[in-house]
Design a protein around this motif. Structure first.
Motif, mmCIF file in Angstrom:
data_model
loop_
_atom_site.group_PDB
_atom_site.id
_atom_site.type_symbol
_atom_site.label_atom_id
_atom_site.label_comp_id
_atom_site.label_asym_id
_atom_site.label_seq_id
_atom_site.Cartn_x
_atom_site.Cartn_y
_atom_site.Cartn_z
ATOM 1 N N LEU A 69 33.864 47.171 52.985
ATOM 2 C CA LEU A 69 32.745 47.747 52.135
ATOM 3 C C LEU A 69 32.896 47.884 50.892
ATOM 4 O O LEU A 69 32.226 47.399 49.920
ATOM 5 N N ALA A 70 34.209 48.538 50.473
ATOM 6 C CA ALA A 70 34.657 48.936 49.143
ATOM 7 C C ALA A 70 35.000 47.479 48.531
ATOM 8 O O ALA A 70 34.817 47.052 47.341
ATOM 9 N N PHE A 71 35.178 46.379 49.356
ATOM 10 C CA PHE A 71 35.787 45.190 48.755
ATOM 11 C C PHE A 71 34.437 44.415 48.434
ATOM 12 O O PHE A 71 34.323 43.566 47.396
ATOM 13 N N TRP A 72 33.306 44.689 49.008
ATOM 14 C CA TRP A 72 32.074 43.999 48.670
ATOM 15 C C TRP A 72 31.524 44.735 47.738
ATOM 16 O O TRP A 72 30.411 43.814 47.074
ATOM 17 N N ALA A 73 31.533 45.757 47.464
ATOM 18 C CA ALA A 73 30.988 46.610 46.291
ATOM 19 C C ALA A 73 31.068 45.872 44.875
ATOM 20 O O ALA A 73 29.991 45.744 44.085
ATOM 21 N N PRO A 74 32.196 45.114 44.469
ATOM 22 C CA PRO A 74 32.299 44.655 43.142
ATOM 23 C C PRO A 74 31.556 43.661 42.971
ATOM 24 O O PRO A 74 31.015 42.981 42.184
ATOM 25 N N TRP A 115 43.051 46.290 48.384
ATOM 26 C CA TRP A 115 42.938 47.053 46.935
ATOM 27 C C TRP A 115 43.099 46.172 45.758
ATOM 28 O O TRP A 115 42.581 46.280 44.906
ATOM 29 N N ILE A 116 44.086 44.873 46.160
ATOM 30 C CA ILE A 116 44.216 44.185 44.992
ATOM 31 C C ILE A 116 43.052 43.233 44.760
ATOM 32 O O ILE A 116 42.472 42.787 43.614
ATOM 33 N N PRO A 117 42.630 42.449 45.922
ATOM 34 C CA PRO A 117 41.220 41.821 45.692
ATOM 35 C C PRO A 117 40.202 42.340 45.319
ATOM 36 O O PRO A 117 39.659 42.110 44.477
ATOM 37 N N THR A 118 40.012 43.657 45.659
ATOM 38 C CA THR A 118 38.956 44.569 45.014
ATOM 39 C C THR A 118 39.011 44.972 43.644
ATOM 40 O O THR A 118 37.979 44.810 43.029
ATOM 41 N N LEU A 119 40.043 45.120 43.171
ATOM 42 C CA LEU A 119 40.432 45.277 41.622
ATOM 43 C C LEU A 119 39.933 43.843 40.942
ATOM 44 O O LEU A 119 39.200 43.994 39.736
ATOM 45 N N MET A 153 37.979 41.594 41.565
ATOM 46 C CA MET A 153 36.447 41.504 41.737
ATOM 47 C C MET A 153 35.860 42.681 40.894
ATOM 48 O O MET A 153 34.782 41.956 40.281
ATOM 49 N N PHE A 154 36.375 43.734 40.864
ATOM 50 C CA PHE A 154 35.815 44.644 39.783
ATOM 51 C C PHE A 154 35.989 44.167 38.378
ATOM 52 O O PHE A 154 35.094 44.304 37.601
ATOM 53 N N VAL A 155 37.237 43.511 38.011
ATOM 54 C CA VAL A 155 37.387 42.814 36.714
ATOM 55 C C VAL A 155 36.314 42.001 36.571
ATOM 56 O O VAL A 155 35.683 41.623 35.476
ATOM 57 N N ALA A 156 36.206 40.828 37.387
ATOM 58 C CA ALA A 156 35.156 39.950 37.310
ATOM 59 C C ALA A 156 33.595 40.359 36.916
ATOM 60 O O ALA A 156 32.862 39.829 36.222
ATOM 61 N N GLY A 157 33.409 41.479 37.966
ATOM 62 C CA GLY A 157 31.841 42.153 37.971
ATOM 63 C C GLY A 157 31.825 42.721 36.461
ATOM 64 O O GLY A 157 30.730 42.529 36.043
ATOM 65 N N MET A 158 32.938 43.442 35.954
ATOM 66 C CA MET A 158 32.480 44.105 34.862
ATOM 67 C C MET A 158 32.483 43.036 33.716
ATOM 68 O O MET A 158 31.525 43.179 32.499
ATOM 69 N N ALA A 204 38.712 32.877 37.464
ATOM 70 C CA ALA A 204 40.162 32.906 38.100
ATOM 71 C C ALA A 204 40.288 34.417 38.824
ATOM 72 O O ALA A 204 40.971 34.056 39.843
ATOM 73 N N CYS A 205 39.625 35.347 38.357
ATOM 74 C CA CYS A 205 39.853 36.400 39.473
ATOM 75 C C CYS A 205 39.150 36.173 40.604
ATOM 76 O O CYS A 205 39.571 36.672 41.635
ATOM 77 N N VAL A 206 37.871 35.500 40.807
ATOM 78 C CA VAL A 206 37.295 35.128 42.002
ATOM 79 C C VAL A 206 38.117 34.197 42.634
ATOM 80 O O VAL A 206 38.298 34.392 43.972
ATOM 81 N N LEU A 207 38.720 33.077 42.354
ATOM 82 C CA LEU A 207 39.452 32.040 42.841
ATOM 83 C C LEU A 207 41.062 32.847 43.326
ATOM 84 O O LEU A 207 41.154 32.610 44.478
ATOM 85 N N ALA A 208 41.362 33.654 42.457
ATOM 86 C CA ALA A 208 42.622 34.495 43.032
ATOM 87 C C ALA A 208 42.218 35.198 44.381
ATOM 88 O O ALA A 208 42.958 35.561 45.278
ATOM 89 N N THR A 209 40.990 36.093 44.302
ATOM 90 C CA THR A 209 40.568 36.843 45.361
ATOM 91 C C THR A 209 40.266 35.859 46.404
ATOM 92 O O THR A 209 40.663 36.419 47.657
ATOM 93 N N LEU A 210 39.764 34.767 46.477
ATOM 94 C CA LEU A 210 39.567 34.002 47.626
ATOM 95 C C LEU A 210 40.862 33.523 48.162
ATOM 96 O O LEU A 210 41.225 33.705 49.412
ATOM 97 N N GLY A 211 42.135 33.236 47.426
ATOM 98 C CA GLY A 211 43.350 32.941 47.787
ATOM 99 C C GLY A 211 44.024 34.148 48.496
ATOM 100 O O GLY A 211 44.351 33.801 49.465
#
Length: 798
Positions: free
Chosen positions: A99-104, A155-159, A161-166, A325-332
């Motif tokens: 759920l925390a990963f979905w929030a960003p 925690w790394i994918p969440t951060l 996605m947080f950067v991409a969302g911001m 790039a953040c979203v692609l890295a998160t997917l990987g």
């Protein structure tokens, strides 16, 4: 009797809600993003009400759905702790880390697609609210992330996605801020110019005078420091597609200050006027289309933020590719590194949907960015384009206005073809249609009519293929027969369903949305004609040739038909018609000339039909046929502009607020008198020609106001008097078409500039093209800066 009504919700429904509330809200938010990025661009090229309403609902629901989902996730994280702060038994249906990963992702959705940042111009003024929302939502997402710690897997994918969302949310806030009118005005203002030091000069002058020195002041104009050669060389022949975009961007950079009522120099006026005077009307239309498209992109999308450049560094591009790039890295990371055994299968599917959806939306946005007019305008030298410019050239070929030869619906013996705008919806820069409202048709509740039918773009493409295959003749005959049979079969069904269902809907909407339903039922759309644009262009160009001084330009742009009458009528005729223009308020003149135009139009149509029946076996000379063609063309111009101005007066009061006066009251009083007259004469729907004949048959020897007084603001029979005066003239349609161009020009120049800017997001209006073309021709009051400063010198005599 109980004081309340008990409501019972079954456990099954509660269980479904507990299991799917967060998941459903997130998927719904993603679906809204997909809908907006695909449909939002169509609002500048389509005038349909349902399309605008759909985009409006999606725009409002997108933020609400994302905020709601963030709240649900935050609430679920709070409920996982007991009263003493220890982790309680977690719901087996939910995983706090996931759920925390979905929030960003919801921050990403709150950033919105590139194709729409503001639905209306007023949304840009709410940039501060969005800025505060950015802070609150970022805080909520960060709170959810902190609550999920220690989060070993995500925690790394969440951060990331947080950067991409911001970044995405920051882009939207920045776009709203830059498009707010105050910021827009500040960006257009140049450095403060105090001018020459007057106080110092006068001190020296006073000192020399006190010392009894023969002193005088001599002033000369210094050259304008801003006068420099254009980056784009002047061109006298037809413009290429790439040159159209470059010239449009150049003049957009100059004239976008019109939106915030800035003033311009005469150098800018002369440069623009000289350019448009030598242009072909079709090229001028292309330039203005692209220019308004730039205005739309600046005020309602992220295009300017994405092209943000600081010290030769494209900051907007860098941030956009960083977000991707953040979203692609998160997917990987999620695919290769995260242990997914502790997650439910449906949650893994939702996570991949969110990731792939975010990537797809970014790829679509980048594709739209690359092929936007703003990117094409970044090609520095159109004469020496880079190696990848041919890709843009091929794309611009599709973006050209598509014209289709069509004849009008009314069949005349001397009917001629007109080129109508038939650009496909997906590559159209504006709606290409003119709204029409007719008072007599409205009072009789008649069916909507148009002079021309809209040409079908897919049929145009199909015809082109068949012409290439040498099969067009066969297709044309077959298609005509098939369409005739289908129309004959479907027409009774359509009419029967209308008689059954429409009375119910009419009664329902009459009380809650009468104006909306009136517009839906009685306003028709007229295709935009190239001949009409050429006529408008020539008329405004002719007027601009007399606008050499600011006073003359102001007087000409403020003309309400007297300029046209002066150049087209003799003195006695001009005096009879002038009282219906300058002797009455503007809104009254619109109604007078609208009804008179309609009466003359149906009168001449009926006369032409009789002549057609009498002249079937006779041959007319070529000169007479040309005169008939010209008269018919002017007649259609007058009818189109007449119905369009009534539409603006009744359904677009904001565009006419500066000149409309009590136009709505006059319209209603006139409709009431017309409906009473038609009821007495037993006239029914679709009897427009007979109604006009009956109105013209009423004797008007004595003026209506002398008989009725002035309490009622109806102008019905005053218009009958005007129509009778016009019917006595040989060249009445040429006069009327010129008068209507001036009436539209007057409204365009007196309409608030912000209203013109607001309308480009709703399909565009013809009056906005008038407004911008008049500015390019130097007609108006916005040119008030002379060339250079006055350089004063003290001359001391001997």
């Amino acid at each position: 009797m109980p004081s309340y009504i008990p409501l019972h919700i079954s456990k099954a429904v509660k269980s479904i809600w507990d299991r799917w509330n967060i998941r459903g809200a997130i998927l719904f938010s993603l679906w809204l993003q997909v809908l907006l990025i695909m449909v939002a661009p169509l609002r500048k090229s389509a005038r349909g009400k349902f399309n605008i309403i759909l985009i409006w609902f999606a725009y409002l629901l997108a933020d609400a759905a994302a905020n709601f989902a963030v709240g649900l996730i935050s609430n679920s994280q709070r409920n996982q702790y007991d009263k003493v702060g220890h982790k309680a038994n977690q719901n087996s249906e939910e995983n706090s880390d996931l759920l925390a990963f979905w929030a960003p992702f919801l921050l990403l959705h709150l950033g919105g697609p590139d194709t729409i940042t503001a639905f209306a111009l007023e949304d840009n003024e709410l940039w501060l609210r969005h800025f505060l929302g950015l802070g609150f939502q970022a805080g909520a997402v960060f709170y959810v992330f902190i609550q999920s710690l220690p989060n070993k897997n995500l925690w790394i994918p969440t951060l990331l996605m947080f950067v991409a969302g911001m970044i995405k949310y920051g882009e939207r806030t920045s776009a709203l801020y830059n498009a707010s009118l105050d910021k827009f005005r500040d960006s257009m203002l140049k450095e403060p110019d105090p001018g020459p030091n007057y106080a110092k000069l006068m001190e020296e002058y006073d000192f020399k005078k006190k010392n009894k020195l023969p002193t005088q002041i001599s002033s000369t104009l210094e050259p304008d420091k801003e006068a420099k050669a254009s980056d784009i060389p002047p061109k006298t022949d037809r413009l290429k597609d790439l040159e159209v975009v470059h010239y449009a961007y150049k003049y957009f950079q100059t004239f976008k200050g019109l939106v915030v009522d800035l003033i311009f120099s005469f150098r800018e006026r002369d440069e623009s006027r000289d350019f448009f005077k030598i242009r072909d009307p079709e090229d001028a239309l292309k330039v203005i289309e692209v220019e308004l498209n730039f205005l739309y992109g600046t005020l309602y999308t992220k295009v300017e933020v994405l092209h943000l450049k600081t010290k030769k560094i494209y900051v907007g591009y860098i941030l956009r590719f960083l977000a991707l790039a953040c979203v692609l890295a998160t997917l990987g990371i999620f695919y290769f590194k995260v242990n997914k055994h502790e997650f439910r299968g449906v949650d893994i599917g939702i996570t991949y949907t969110l990731l792939l959806g975010a990537i797809a939306l970014d790829v679509i946005a980048i594709f739209m960015l690359i092929f936007s007019d703003r990117s094409i305008a970044s090609i520095k030298d159109p004469e020496r384009p880079p190696w990848w410019a041919p890709i843009y050239k091929a794309f611009l070929v599709l973006m050209r206005p598509w014209w289709k030869n069509c004849t009008c619906n009314c069949k005349y013996k001397h009917n001629s073809e007109h080129k109508l705008l038939a650009t496909p919806l997906v590559v159209r820069r504006w709606s290409g249609s003119i709204s029409s409202h007719n008072l007599i048709r409205y009072c009789l509740k008649s069916n909507r009519k148009s002079i021309h039918e809209f040409p079908s773009w897919w049929q145009i493409m199909f015809e082109s293929i068949l012409r290439f295959l040498k099969l067009y003749e066969c297709f044309d005959k077959c298609a005509t027969c098939i369409c005739h049979v289908i129309e004959k079969c479907l027409s009774p069904i359509r009419k029967g369903l209308g008689k059954i269902f429409w009375p119910c809907f009419e009664k329902i909407f009459f009380f809650c949305a009468k104006d909306f339903m009136d517009e839906m039922v009685y306003v028709s759309l007229e295709p935009f004609s190239l001949d009409l644009w050429k006529f408008i262009f020539v008329e405004l160009k002719t007027k601009s040739e007399f606008a050499d001084t600011p006073e003359t330009a102001t007087r000409i742009s403020s003309a309400r038909g007297e300029w046209a009458l002066t150049n087209a009528c003799e003195e006695p005729e001009r005096g009879k018609l002038l009282k219906y223009l300058t002797g009455v308020p503007y809104d009254e003149s619109i109604l007078l000339w609208h009804i008179a135009t309609d009466l003359c139009y149906h009168h001449d149509n009926e006369k032409d039909q009789k002549n057609n029946r009498q002249d079937d076996d006779t041959e007319n000379p070529t000169d007479q046929q040309d005169n008939k063609h010209e008269e018919l063309t002017y007649r259609q111009f007058s009818k189109t502009l007449s119905d369009y101005m009534l539409y603006l007066l009744v359904f677009r009061p904001t565009m006419m607020s500066a000149v409309a006066g009590i136009g709505k009251i006059r319209f209603r009083d006139t409709c009431a008198e017309a409906e009473r007259f038609f009821k007495i004469r037993d006239l029914h729907r679709n009897q427009d020609e007979k109604a006009c004949e009956e109105l013209l048959g009423v004797r008007t020897d004595v003026g209506p106001q002398e008989v009725k007084g002035d309490r009622s603001k109806s102008v019905l029979f005053d218009a009958c008097m005007l129509a009778k005066e016009l019917n006595k003239m040989n060249n009445k349609w040429k006069i009327m078409s010129k008068v209507w161009v001036e009436l539209v020009s007057y409204a365009a120049s007196h309409c608030r500039a912000s209203t013109h800017a607001a309308d480009v997001s709703q399909g565009g209006e013809l009056i906005t093209f008038f407004w911008l073309l008049m500015a390019h021709f130097g007609l108006g009051e916005q040119f008030q800066i002379n060339e250079g400063h006055a350089r004063a010198k003290l001359i001391v005599g001997k």
